[in-house]
Design a protein around this motif. Structure first.
Motif, PDB file in Angstrom:
ATOM      1  N   THR A  29       0.878  -1.477   0.075  1.00  0.00           N
ATOM      2  CA  THR A  29      -0.096   0.274   0.008  1.00  0.00           C
ATOM      3  C   THR A  29       0.909   1.374  -0.071  1.00  0.00           C
ATOM      4  O   THR A  29       0.323   2.478  -0.048  1.00  0.00           O
ATOM      5  N   GLY A  30       2.230   1.110   0.168  1.00  0.00           N
ATOM      6  CA  GLY A  30       3.069   2.372   0.185  1.00  0.00           C
ATOM      7  C   GLY A  30       3.547   2.469  -1.522  1.00  0.00           C
ATOM      8  O   GLY A  30       3.004   1.906  -2.434  1.00  0.00           O
ATOM      9  N   THR A  31       4.326   3.395  -1.632  1.00  0.00           N
ATOM     10  CA  THR A  31       4.753   3.821  -2.876  1.00  0.00           C
ATOM     11  C   THR A  31       6.328   4.123  -2.871  1.00  0.00           C
ATOM     12  O   THR A  31       7.233   4.171  -1.930  1.00  0.00           O
ATOM     13  N   LEU A  32       6.872   3.906  -4.027  1.00  0.00           N
ATOM     14  CA  LEU A  32       8.177   4.015  -4.288  1.00  0.00           C
ATOM     15  C   LEU A  32       8.637   4.579  -5.774  1.00  0.00           C
ATOM     16  O   LEU A  32       7.752   4.773  -6.470  1.00  0.00           O
ATOM     17  N   THR A  33       9.601   5.265  -5.933  1.00  0.00           N
ATOM     18  CA  THR A  33       9.990   5.969  -7.243  1.00  0.00           C
ATOM     19  C   THR A  33      11.124   5.218  -7.784  1.00  0.00           C
ATOM     20  O   THR A  33      12.067   4.815  -7.258  1.00  0.00           O
ATOM     21  N   ILE A  34      11.064   4.873  -9.074  1.00  0.00           N
ATOM     22  CA  ILE A  34      11.994   4.484 -10.024  1.00  0.00           C
ATOM     23  C   ILE A  34      12.581   5.557 -10.848  1.00  0.00           C
ATOM     24  O   ILE A  34      12.116   6.387 -11.534  1.00  0.00           O
ATOM     25  N   THR A  35      14.158   5.584 -10.780  1.00  0.00           N
ATOM     26  CA  THR A  35      14.677   6.879 -11.484  1.00  0.00           C
ATOM     27  C   THR A  35      15.870   6.289 -12.247  1.00  0.00           C
ATOM     28  O   THR A  35      16.295   5.252 -12.078  1.00  0.00           O
ATOM     29  N   ASP A  36      16.333   7.141 -13.306  1.00  0.00           N
ATOM     30  CA  ASP A  36      17.428   6.719 -14.028  1.00  0.00           C
ATOM     31  C   ASP A  36      17.493   5.417 -14.900  1.00  0.00           C
ATOM     32  O   ASP A  36      18.389   4.693 -14.927  1.00  0.00           O
ATOM     33  N   MET A  37      15.908   5.349 -15.241  1.00  0.00           N
ATOM     34  CA  MET A  37      15.986   4.014 -15.926  1.00  0.00           C
ATOM     35  C   MET A  37      14.930   4.118 -17.322  1.00  0.00           C
ATOM     36  O   MET A  37      14.533   3.312 -17.596  1.00  0.00           O
ATOM     37  N   GLY A  38      15.029   5.407 -17.823  1.00  0.00           N
ATOM     38  CA  GLY A  38      14.338   5.755 -19.073  1.00  0.00           C
ATOM     39  C   GLY A  38      12.982   5.555 -18.799  1.00  0.00           C
ATOM     40  O   GLY A  38      12.383   6.170 -17.887  1.00  0.00           O
ATOM     41  N   GLN A  39      12.223   4.717 -19.835  1.00  0.00           N
ATOM     42  CA  GLN A  39      10.887   4.394 -19.816  1.00  0.00           C
ATOM     43  C   GLN A  39      10.440   3.877 -18.765  1.00  0.00           C
ATOM     44  O   GLN A  39       9.087   4.125 -18.187  1.00  0.00           O
TER      45      GLN A  39
END
Length: 343
Positions: A299-309
């Protein structure tokens, strides 16, 4: 107390603590744990706990006081030297009801499977039939929780009115999950609580962590247009007039067609919006394995970065914790948060 950052020479350590019917399991027994698997889902199913003992003491596995179906189990993990030297983190996994016992020999191996459901098995096993009239989702949830002595948390700003709905030979757990889902809400049973929450509200919460590709032990990504929609049309029949009507939401060329019962056009639109957004939730998904992080919860959230699309904010659908003699792993099923259609 935080001291210096942990060095590579000081290993992290995990110690489980298991209580059965509130009685702490002795260390000589927990030392015989071969594996613990704890599954933390966001909605649609109960949290689960599997504990496998290998070559454990016979009196514990086969004795008069050995764990049996219906027993209460609680579990926690103590994490040592996780980020800092001399650090100790207490990660409580929850309280569970023992649901299944499997024993084999030789060697003597016992697997105990438990679910985060009330000890009254009727919550998940007993079919009920009832017509709920002039009520709300919140009131139905509160009534069912009270029946089993559970705390009820309604973490949604929406007042969802229900003119009439039939519970037809469904157990209370199944019925309430389905009702929450019908109106776009999530439901979780955890630690003696039934929690109904707004998915949109939880998606808007701040990310618990940000990951780059190099932070992931392994990962897979899928992005699909299949079964994603720009709008929906719902046909519904009015119970009094027996006439069929259509309610439309969204627009565009990819239309989801729905046939369901509804009390009114407003009710039909609410259901159509919920179903439309539910279908679109699975457009972009990932499975990742990461270094165990006690901050992460379903139920939490996270962020993915530096991986383009692949970049973006993701909702955590499920976390599987596995602790065995090879260490502690954490695998996540996540979905990219899509723009919700509201009308």
């Amino acid at each position: 107390m935080k001291t210096s950052k942990i060095s590579k020479e000081i290993p992290r350590k995990v110690e489980p603590q298991i209580k059965i019917n509130r009685k702490k399991t002795p260390k000589e027994i927990t030392n015989r744990i071969q594996e613990i698997e704890y599954v933390d889902p966001a909605t649609g199913e109960s949290d689960s706990l599997d504990i496998t003992f290998s070559n454990a003491d016979k009196s514990f596995i086969l004795g008069k006081t050995s764990p049996k179906k219906g027993d209460k189990i609680s579990a926690r993990l103590y994490l040592f030297n996780w980020q800092y030297l001399e650090e100790k983190i207490d990660l409580y996994l929850g309280s569970f009801t023992l649901d299944d016992v499997s024993i084999s020999g030789r060697p003597l191996i016992a697997k105990y499977s438990a679910l985060s459901i009330p000890s009254k098995t009727s919550f998940k096993n007993t079919p009920r039939s009832k017509t709920w009239k002039s009520t709300t989702l919140k009131a139905v949830g509160r009534s069912i929780a009270k029946r089993y002595g559970l705390e009820f948390v309604y973490d949604s700003g929406a007042v969802i009115k229900i003119k009439s709905i039939k519970q037809s030979s469904q157990n209370d757990c199944e019925f309430l999950y389905a009702l929450a889902k019908k109106y776009g809400q999530g439901m979780k049973v955890y630690c003696g609580k039934i929690i109904i929450y707004s998915k949109a509200k939880y998606e808007a919460k701040k990310s618990l962590v940000t990951y780059k590709e190099t932070d992931l032990i392994s990962w897979s990504f899928n992005d699909s247009i299949y079964k994603t929609y720009t709008g929906a049309k719902m046909k519904y029949t009015n119970a009094k007039s027996n006439k069929t009507y259509t309610a439309s939401v969204g627009g565009g060329s990819r239309i989801l067609h729905i046939n369901e019962k509804a009390d009114s056009k407003a009710d039909a639109r609410l259901q159509a919006i919920a179903k439309l957004n539910e279908e679109n939730e699975t457009a972009t998904t990932m499975e990742i394995e990461v270094k165990p992080n006690p901050k992460l919860i379903a139920t939490g959230t996270l962020t993915i970065t530096d991986m383009g699309q692949v970049n973006g904010k993701y909702f955590i659908n499920k976390i599987t914790h596995t602790i065995n003699r090879n260490g502690y792993t954490m695998k996540l099923e996540i979905r990219k948060i899509q723009k919700r259609i509201k009308k």
